[in-house]
Design a protein around this motif. Sequence first.
Motif, PDB file in Angstrom:
ATOM      1  N   ASN A  61      -5.526  23.263   5.718  1.00 33.45           N
ATOM      2  CA  ASN A  61      -5.538  22.489   6.949  1.00 33.45           C
ATOM      3  C   ASN A  61      -4.804  21.184   6.739  1.00 33.45           C
ATOM      4  N   ARG A  62      -4.278  20.623   7.801  1.00 36.74           N
ATOM      5  CA  ARG A  62      -3.463  19.418   7.705  1.00 36.74           C
ATOM      6  C   ARG A  62      -3.722  18.531   8.901  1.00 36.74           C
ATOM      7  N   PRO A  63      -3.298  17.305   8.752  1.00 36.87           N
ATOM      8  CA  PRO A  63      -2.667  16.638   7.620  1.00 36.87           C
ATOM      9  C   PRO A  63      -3.702  16.038   6.677  1.00 36.87           C
ATOM     10  N   ILE A  64      -3.389  16.061   5.407  1.00 31.77           N
ATOM     11  CA  ILE A  64      -4.193  15.367   4.403  1.00 31.77           C
ATOM     12  C   ILE A  64      -3.451  14.077   4.091  1.00 31.77           C
TER      13      ILE A  64
ATOM     14  N   MET B 244       0.846  -1.181   0.000  1.00 30.22           N
ATOM     15  CA  MET B 244       0.000   0.000   0.000  1.00 30.22           C
ATOM     16  C   MET B 244       0.889   1.241   0.000  1.00 30.22           C
ATOM     17  N   THR B 245       0.489   2.209  -0.782  1.00 29.54           N
ATOM     18  CA  THR B 245       1.199   3.481  -0.772  1.00 29.54           C
ATOM     19  C   THR B 245       0.347   4.518  -0.056  1.00 29.54           C
ATOM     20  N   ILE B 246       1.015   5.344   0.723  1.00 36.44           N
ATOM     21  CA  ILE B 246       0.354   6.408   1.474  1.00 36.44           C
ATOM     22  C   ILE B 246       1.173   7.675   1.306  1.00 36.44           C
ATOM     23  N   THR B 247       0.466   8.772   1.104  1.00 35.41           N
ATOM     24  CA  THR B 247       1.089  10.092   1.041  1.00 35.41           C
ATOM     25  C   THR B 247       0.466  10.944   2.131  1.00 35.41           C
ATOM     26  N   ILE B 248       1.310  11.700   2.822  1.00 31.30           N
ATOM     27  CA  ILE B 248       0.804  12.631   3.835  1.00 31.30           C
ATOM     28  C   ILE B 248       1.293  14.035   3.497  1.00 31.30           C
ATOM     29  N   TYR B 249       0.351  14.962   3.438  1.00 29.71           N
ATOM     30  CA  TYR B 249       0.670  16.378   3.311  1.00 29.71           C
ATOM     31  C   TYR B 249       0.856  16.854   4.747  1.00 29.71           C
ATOM     32  N   HIS B 250       2.106  17.111   5.105  1.00 24.97           N
ATOM     33  CA  HIS B 250       2.552  17.174   6.491  1.00 24.97           C
ATOM     34  C   HIS B 250       3.160  18.520   6.837  1.00 24.97           C
ATOM     35  N   ASN B 251       2.935  18.932   8.080  1.00 20.32           N
ATOM     36  CA  ASN B 251       3.640  20.070   8.656  1.00 20.32           C
ATOM     37  C   ASN B 251       4.298  19.550   9.929  1.00 20.32           C
ATOM     38  N   PRO B 252       5.631  19.424   9.944  1.00 24.29           N
ATOM     39  CA  PRO B 252       6.302  18.856  11.108  1.00 24.29           C
ATOM     40  C   PRO B 252       6.146  19.679  12.382  1.00 24.29           C
ATOM     41  N   LYS B 253       5.681  20.922  12.276  1.00 21.75           N
ATOM     42  CA  LYS B 253       5.456  21.748  13.463  1.00 21.75           C
ATOM     43  C   LYS B 253       4.090  21.495  14.098  1.00 21.75           C
ATOM     44  N   CYS B 254       3.256  20.693  13.455  1.00 19.48           N
ATOM     45  CA  CYS B 254       1.883  20.438  13.896  1.00 19.48           C
ATOM     46  C   CYS B 254       1.807  19.098  14.631  1.00 19.48           C
ATOM     47  N   GLY B 255       1.344  19.115  15.871  1.00 14.40           N
ATOM     48  CA  GLY B 255       1.219  17.890  16.651  1.00 14.40           C
ATOM     49  C   GLY B 255       0.267  16.885  16.029  1.00 14.40           C
ATOM     50  N   THR B 256      -0.852  17.341  15.495  1.00 17.24           N
ATOM     51  CA  THR B 256      -1.797  16.435  14.850  1.00 17.24           C
ATOM     52  C   THR B 256      -1.144  15.756  13.656  1.00 17.24           C
ATOM     53  N   SER B 257      -0.381  16.517  12.897  1.00 15.72           N
ATOM     54  CA  SER B 257       0.300  15.961  11.732  1.00 15.72           C
ATOM     55  C   SER B 257       1.369  14.949  12.158  1.00 15.72           C
ATOM     56  N   ARG B 258       2.119  15.274  13.211  1.00 16.11           N
ATOM     57  CA  ARG B 258       3.143  14.338  13.707  1.00 16.11           C
ATOM     58  C   ARG B 258       2.511  13.044  14.215  1.00 16.11           C
ATOM     59  N   ASN B 259       1.400  13.160  14.957  1.00 17.59           N
ATOM     60  CA  ASN B 259       0.708  11.963  15.444  1.00 17.59           C
ATOM     61  C   ASN B 259       0.220  11.104  14.282  1.00 17.59           C
ATOM     62  N   THR B 260      -0.341  11.746  13.273  1.00 19.47           N
ATOM     63  CA  THR B 260      -0.845  11.022  12.107  1.00 19.47           C
ATOM     64  C   THR B 260       0.287  10.284  11.405  1.00 19.47           C
ATOM     65  N   LEU B 261       1.413  10.954  11.228  1.00 19.31           N
ATOM     66  CA  LEU B 261       2.571  10.330  10.587  1.00 19.31           C
ATOM     67  C   LEU B 261       3.028   9.108  11.379  1.00 19.31           C
ATOM     68  N   GLU B 262       3.062   9.207  12.676  1.00 15.59           N
ATOM     69  CA  GLU B 262       3.507   8.069  13.492  1.00 15.59           C
ATOM     70  C   GLU B 262       2.510   6.912  13.433  1.00 15.59           C
ATOM     71  N   MET B 263       1.221   7.204  13.345  1.00 13.90           N
ATOM     72  CA  MET B 263       0.229   6.132  13.198  1.00 13.90           C
ATOM     73  C   MET B 263       0.429   5.407  11.869  1.00 13.90           C
ATOM     74  N   ILE B 264       0.704   6.160  10.818  1.00 22.36           N
ATOM     75  CA  ILE B 264       0.967   5.546   9.513  1.00 22.36           C
ATOM     76  C   ILE B 264       2.178   4.625   9.626  1.00 22.36           C
ATOM     77  N   ARG B 265       3.224   5.112  10.236  1.00 23.34           N
ATOM     78  CA  ARG B 265       4.440   4.300  10.382  1.00 23.34           C
ATOM     79  C   ARG B 265       4.182   3.068  11.236  1.00 23.34           C
TER      80      ARG B 265
END
Length: 137
Positions: free
Chosen positions: A92-95, A1-22
């Motif tokens: 708004n992010r993350p997408i 499966m491929t996943i793309t995240i439109y991410h802002n590393p300064k955003c806690g919600t975005s960081r949490n989402t990235l870690e869930m994907i990982r």
Amino acid sequence: MTITIYHNPKCGTSRNTLEMIRKSGVEPEIIEYLKTPPSRDELVGLIARMGIPVRDLLRQKGTPYDELGLGEDKWSDDELVDFMMEHPILINRPIVVSDKGVRLCRPSEKVMDLLPGDIGTFTKEDGEVVASGAVND
């Protein structure tokens, strides 16, 4: 499966989402959209695939939203997209884009429906514990 995240590393919600994907076992393509914004066509396509009104993708906190008068109903969808293109911080992010769909993942646990499998429980940066299948829309 491929996943793309439109991410802002300064955003806690975005960081949490990235870690869930990982945690799901996928290393996503990470697009830091403030450095590499989507094209207008890409942004319009993402909005269409999410099935949300353009206005629902506008971020207010920490953006020029108020200064630009974006709370007023006088702006068309095309004009709102123009503002997001000119000021990507308004997006708004993350997408997250996966084989299962496209979603604005606020709160971050909304990503769970886009992942290849159950990730069990996850502890967010603020200490909140979330479990797969416990997503509120």
